[in-house]
Write an enzyme that holds these catalytic residues in place. Structure first.
Site, mmCIF file in Angstrom:
data_model
loop_
_atom_site.group_PDB
_atom_site.id
_atom_site.type_symbol
_atom_site.label_atom_id
_atom_site.label_comp_id
_atom_site.label_asym_id
_atom_site.label_seq_id
_atom_site.Cartn_x
_atom_site.Cartn_y
_atom_site.Cartn_z
ATOM 1 N N SER A 4 0.813 -1.220 0.000
ATOM 2 C CA SER A 4 0.000 0.000 0.000
ATOM 3 C C SER A 4 0.845 1.268 0.000
ATOM 4 C CB SER A 4 -0.942 -0.001 1.212
ATOM 5 O OG SER A 4 -0.206 0.024 2.418
ATOM 6 N N LYS B 102 -6.104 3.207 9.203
ATOM 7 C CA LYS B 102 -5.296 4.251 8.578
ATOM 8 C C LYS B 102 -5.975 5.616 8.707
ATOM 9 C CE LYS B 102 -3.113 1.091 5.277
ATOM 10 N NZ LYS B 102 -2.943 0.708 3.868
#
Length: 770
Positions: A677, A720
Site C-alpha cells: 500500500s 489508517k
C-alpha cells in the site's frame, strides 16, 4: 643389676605398665622427651614410669601422679613423622616414690624398689591352678587379643612372671583399674585379684550375652510377626482387590448403561468391560482399558443446555459486556434468531480475526453467557502434531484423546461454545498437519461424524458453536478459512478505548485491587493521554495495565500518607507512571519537496509513515533504505519506472534519471516495514523530488500503483483513517475501490477528515502537489 636410687621419670596416661612385659607408647610431651633424653645421656637408658591419675591432664604436676610406678629401660626408640617418638620399654621392677628431687623441666624421683612377696604354700599352688584353668577355659573372653599368654605359660615361666603377664593382658572395663597390680607386693593377693577380675569379666560377658540373646529373640519375634502380618495383609489385599475390582466393574457397567450412549458405542463399551474383567489387574492392559472406559463414560452423549430465546436479553447482555463491535454483536443475534426460527442449531463456524487485545476471547465468553451455554477453550498456538486434534491410537503407550474431545468432556454438554484460540498459529511438521485435522472439526457437513483416534468411534459435534480466533487471516490455510465465517475485529479508535476504559476497565481494576470508586478519581483527559502517549496497541491490554498501575500507586499513597482520596490529573500523572513512552507521528506543518505522508497498517493499529526522496549525481540507480520488505521494494521500483516513463509528460528532464541516483528512505530504519500500500506514496515523493514541487503537509495517502498509473485497493482503511486524524492530517487520498469501506470509518473521524477517492496517480498528484 646396679642399685639406683634416683632417676628421671615420665608420666603416662591411659595405659598401665606391668613388670616383666614389653611396654610400647608414643611420647610427645616436651617434659617426657626431656626426661628420656637425660635418661639416655646420663642414666644408661633407665628411668621411672609413673601413672597419671587423670588421663585428660596435659601437664601433670607432682600431685597428679600415683606414688607407685615401675622401673624401666629403653630398648628401642623410633622417630615418627609428626615429631613424636615411638618407644619400647622393658618393665623391670615395681617401685615406690620417696621424693621428687626435680620437677621443673622434667621429673627426677628418689625411689625404693619393691620386692614381690612369695609365700610358696599350698594356697599359692591352688590359686595358680585356678587362674591358669580360668585362663585356659575363657581366654577369648577375659584376655585381650594377640596375647600369647597360654603359649608363654607352657614355656615354664615363674609364677611371678605368669601373674604379671596375665594382669597385663586382662580385659578391663576401665584401664585405670589395672593400676592396683603395681603397689600390691603379695603374689597370693595378686592371684586373688586376677580371679576377681576374671569372675567380674565373666559375669559381664554372661550379662551381655543374655542381653544380646534377648534382643535377638525380640528381633526374631518381631521379624516373624512382621512377616506374618505382611503375608496376611497380602492375602487380605488379594481377596480385597478381587472384591473391589468386581465392585468397580459393576459400577462401570451401571455408568455405561446410565450414559445412554448410541447403541453401537454402548455395545463396544460393554465388550471392553468384558475384556477388563478377564484381564489380570497387574497387567498394563487392564489400566489402559479402565482409562478408556472412564473417558467414554465421562463424555456427554445427550446432555444439552437450553439456549435463551429472548433476543432482547441477548442484545442487552452483549451491549453490557462490550462497547462498540456492532457487526460482531449483530452477527451473534442473527445466529440466535435463525436458531429460534428453524428450531435447529445453525451449523456456523465463526472466526474472529483482529489484532491482539481487541477482545476476541472475552467476546467468545460473552457469547456463551448470552446464549446460556457452557464455555470451553482450547489454545492451538504452537500445535504441531495432528494427534493433538485427533488423539492417539490406543495401541500406543500413553495414548490420550485429542483436544476436541477433551474439551467436550470438560463441557459436559453437547452444545457448548467451543473457542479454538489462535488458529492461525498452528504449525505442521513430520508428525502431520493439525490444520488438516481441523478441516473435519470445522466443516458443518462433516463434524456430525467426527472421528477421534482414541475414541475409535464417531462423535457428534454438530451442536457445538465453534468460535475461532486469529490475529492474521492470511496465516490460516485457505481450505480451513473456506469453512469459517470471517468476522473482523479492527483496532479500537481512541474514543472507543476511552469508553471501554470508563465503562469496564476502571471498575474491574478498582474491584480487583479492593479500592472504592470514591477513593480514586481519574480525569478523562488523563485516560486520553495514556491512550495516546503510553500505549501503542490495537486493543486495550496495555491501557488496562496502566490503569491498574495507577490504582496500585494510589493505594500505596492512601496507606502511607493517610489521604482519603487520590486524584490523578495531567499535571501529576507522570509522578505515578513515569514519562510518556510513545509519540505518534505528527504531520509536518510545512510543505516540503520530496516528503510525503503515507498511511500504514501495523499490528498496533494504524500509523502514519513518511516517505522521503532525494537525488544526487550518480549512474541512474535506485537506493532504498529503511529496512523495507520485498513488496515495498517492488513498489518503489514500480513507482520510479512510472515516473521515468512519463517524465516528459510531467515536464521532468529525462536526463535527471540517467545522471543521478534516486534515494528513497522510510524513517525509523530499525523497524522492518512491508506491505502492498505504499506505491502511490513513493511515486508522489519521487515526482515531487524530480519536479522540485512541494507536497502538501496536510495530505496523507494510501494505495498501490501499477506501471500504467492505476491506484489499486488496500486494506485497513479504518485504522489508517484513525491514524491520519490523530496525526493532524486534514485530507486523505484512498483508492476508488475502497470507497465501499468508508462506512467503516468512525463518524468522529469522518467529520474531521476530507476523504478523496482516486483512480490513478495523476489524480493523486493533483490533490497532493502544490
Amino acid at each position: 643389676m646396679q642399685t639406683i636410687k634416683s632417676l628421671p621419670a615420665i608420666a603416662v596416661r591411659g595405659v598401665i605398665p606391668i613388670p616383666n612385659n614389653d611396654f610400647r607408647i608414643e611420647v610427645g610431651r616436651k617434659k617426657s622427651l626431656d626426661a628420656i633424653e637425660v635418661s639416655e645421656k646420663d642414666f644408661g637408658q633407665y628411668l621411672v614410669i609413673l601413672v597419671q591419675k587423670d588421663p585428660l591432664l596435659e601437664d601433670p604436676t607432682v600431685e597428679d601422679v600415683e606414688t607407685h610406678g615401675v622401673l624401666a629401660k629403653i630398648s628401642m626408640k623410633i622417630k615418627l613423622p609428626n615429631g613424636n617418638f615411638k618407644i619400647k620399654f622393658n618393665i623391670l621392677e615395681r617401685i615406690v616414690v620417696k621424693d621428687f628431687l626435680f620437677t621443673n623441666d622434667y621429673f627426677v624421683v628418689d625411689y625404693d624398689e619393691l620386692e614381690t612377696v612369695v609365700e610358696g604354700n599350698d594356697e599359692e599352688v591352688a590359686l595358680v591352678k585356678m587362674v591358669v584353668q580360668e585362663i585356659a577355659e575363657n581366654e577369648a573372653t577375659v584376655l585381650q587379643p594377640n596375647n600369647n599368654v597360654i603359649e608363654k605359660i607352657q614355656q615354664g615361666l615363674s609364677t611371678t612372671k605368669v601373674v604379671d603377664l596375665i594382669s597385663y593382658f586382662l580385659r578391663m572395663t576401665n584401664e585405670q583399674e589395672r593400676y592396683k597390680y603395681i603397689p600390691e607386693v603379695s603374689l597370693n593377693n595378686r592371684l586373688k585379684m586376677i580371679l576377681q577380675d576374671i569372675n567380674r569379666e565373666k559375669v559381664m560377658n554372661d550379662l551381655e550375652r543374655k542381653i544380646n540373646e534377648e534382643v535377638k529373640k525380640s528381633i526374631d519375634e518381631n521379624q516373624k510377626e512382621y512377616y506374618l502380618r505382611e503375608k496376611m495383609r497380602a492375602i487380605q489385599n488379594e481377596l480385597g482387590d478381587k472384591v473391589k475390582r468386581e465392585e468397580e466393574i459393576e459400577e462401570l457397567r451401571e455408568l455405561i448403561i446410565a450414559a445412554k450412549m448410541p447403541a453401537h458405542i454402548e455395545e463396544k463399551a460393554l465388550q471392553e468391560l468384558a475384556r477388563l474383567r478377564s484381564t489380570p489387574s497387574a497387567m498394563a492392559e487392564s489400566s489402559i482399558i479402565k482409562t478408556y472406559l472412564d473417558f467414554i463414560v465421562a463424555l456427554p452423549w445427550y446432555e444439552t443446555s437450553e439456549d435463551l430465546d429472548d433476543l432482547s436479553l441477548v442484545q442487552k447482555s452483549l451491549d453490557k459486556n462490550h462497547y462498540a463491535l456492532e457487526k460482531v454483536k449483530d452477527r451473534i443475534v442473527e445466529y440466535l434468531a435463525v436458531k429460534i426460527m428453524t428450531k435447529k442449531n445453525p451449523q456456523t463456524i465463526l472466526c474472529l480475526v483482529g489484532p491482539p487485545g481487541v477482545g476476541k476471547t472475552s467476546l467468545a465468553i460473552s457469547i456463551a453467557d448470552a446464549l446460556n451455554r457452557k464455555f470451553v477453550k482450547q489454545s492451538l498456538g504452537g500445535v504441531r502434531d495432528e494427534s493433538e486434534i485427533r488423539g492417539h491410537r490406543r495401541t500406543y503407550i500413553g495414548a490420550l484423546p485429542g483436544r476436541i474431545l477433551n474439551g467436550m468432556k470438560s463441557a459436559q454438554t453437547m452444545n457448548p461454545v467451543f473457542l479454538l484460540d489462535e488458529i492461525d498459529k498452528m504449525a505442521s511438521d513430520y508428525k502431520g498437519d493439525p490444520a488438516s485435522a481441523m478441516l473435519e472439526v470445522l466443516d458443518p457437513e462433516q463434524n456430525a461424524k467426527f472421528s477421534d483416534h482414541y475414541l475409535e468411534e464417531e462423535y457428534d459435534l454438530s451442536q457445538v458453536l465453534f468460535i475461532t480466533t486469529a490475529n492474521y487471516l492470511e496465516n490460516i490455510p485457505a481450505p480451513l478459512r473456506d469453512r469459517m465465517e470471517i468476522v473482523e475485529l479492527s483496532s479500537y479508535t481512541e474514543h472507543e478505548k476511552f469508553e471501554i476504559a470508563k465503562r469496564h476497565l476502571l471498575a474491574k481494576q478498582l474491584e480487583a485491587h479492593g479500592l472504592r470508586a470514591d477513593q480514586f478519581i481519574l480525569d478523562d483527559n488523563v485516560i486520553y493521554n495514556i491512550i495516546q502517549h503510553y500505549t501503542r496497541e490495537a486493543g486495550v491490554r496495555e491501557l488496562n495495565r496502566y490503569i491498574g498501575a495507577l490504582i496500585r500507586k494510589a493505594i500505596k499513597e492512601i496507606l502511607i500518607t493517610k489521604v482519603d482520596v487520590v486524584h490523578v490529573t495531567l499535571d501529576n500523572v507522570t509522578n505515578y507512571i513515569g514519562k510518556p513512552k510513545f509519540s505518534h507521528n505528527i504531520a509536518d506543518k510545512k510543505d516540503i519537496v520530496g516528503v510525503v505522508t503515507g498511511l500504514a497498517y501495523t499490528q498496533y493499529g494504524g500509523d502514519t509513515l513518511p516517505v522521503e526522496v532525494t537525488y544526487y549525481k550518480g549512474k541512474g540507480q535506485l537506493v532504498l533504505t529503511g529496512k523495507l520488505g520485498d513488496v515495498m521494494k517492488e513498489s518503489a521500483q514500480t513507482a520510479l519506472s512510472y515516473v521515468k516513463a512519463n517524465a516528459e509528460r510531467f515536464n521532468i528532464d529525462p536526463n535527471l534519471f540517467k545522471e543521478n541516483d534516486v534515494h528513497v528512505h522510510v524513517p525509523e530504519g530499525a523497524i522492518p516495514k512491508d506491505g502492498p500500500s505504499a506505491g502511490v506514496t513513493m511515486a508522489t515523493a519521487i515526482f515531487s523530488a524530480m519536479s522540485n514541487k512541494a507536497v502538501r503537509s496536510d495530505v496523507g495517502m494510501t494505495g498501490e500503483i501499477t506501471l500504467r498509473g492505476l491506484v489499486l485497493p488496500i486494506g485497513g482503511l479504518k485504522e489508517k483513517s484513525i491514524a491520519a486524524h490523530r496525526s493532524g492530517i486534514k485530507k486523505i487520498l484512498i483508492p476508488r475501490e475502497n470507497e465501499r469501506d468508508i462506512d467503516d470509518i468512525p463518524q468522529e473521524v469522518k467529520d474531521n477528515l476530507e476523504i478523496v477517492v482516486v483512480s490513478n496517480i495523476e489524480e493523486v498528484f493533483a490533490n497532493a502537489i502544490k
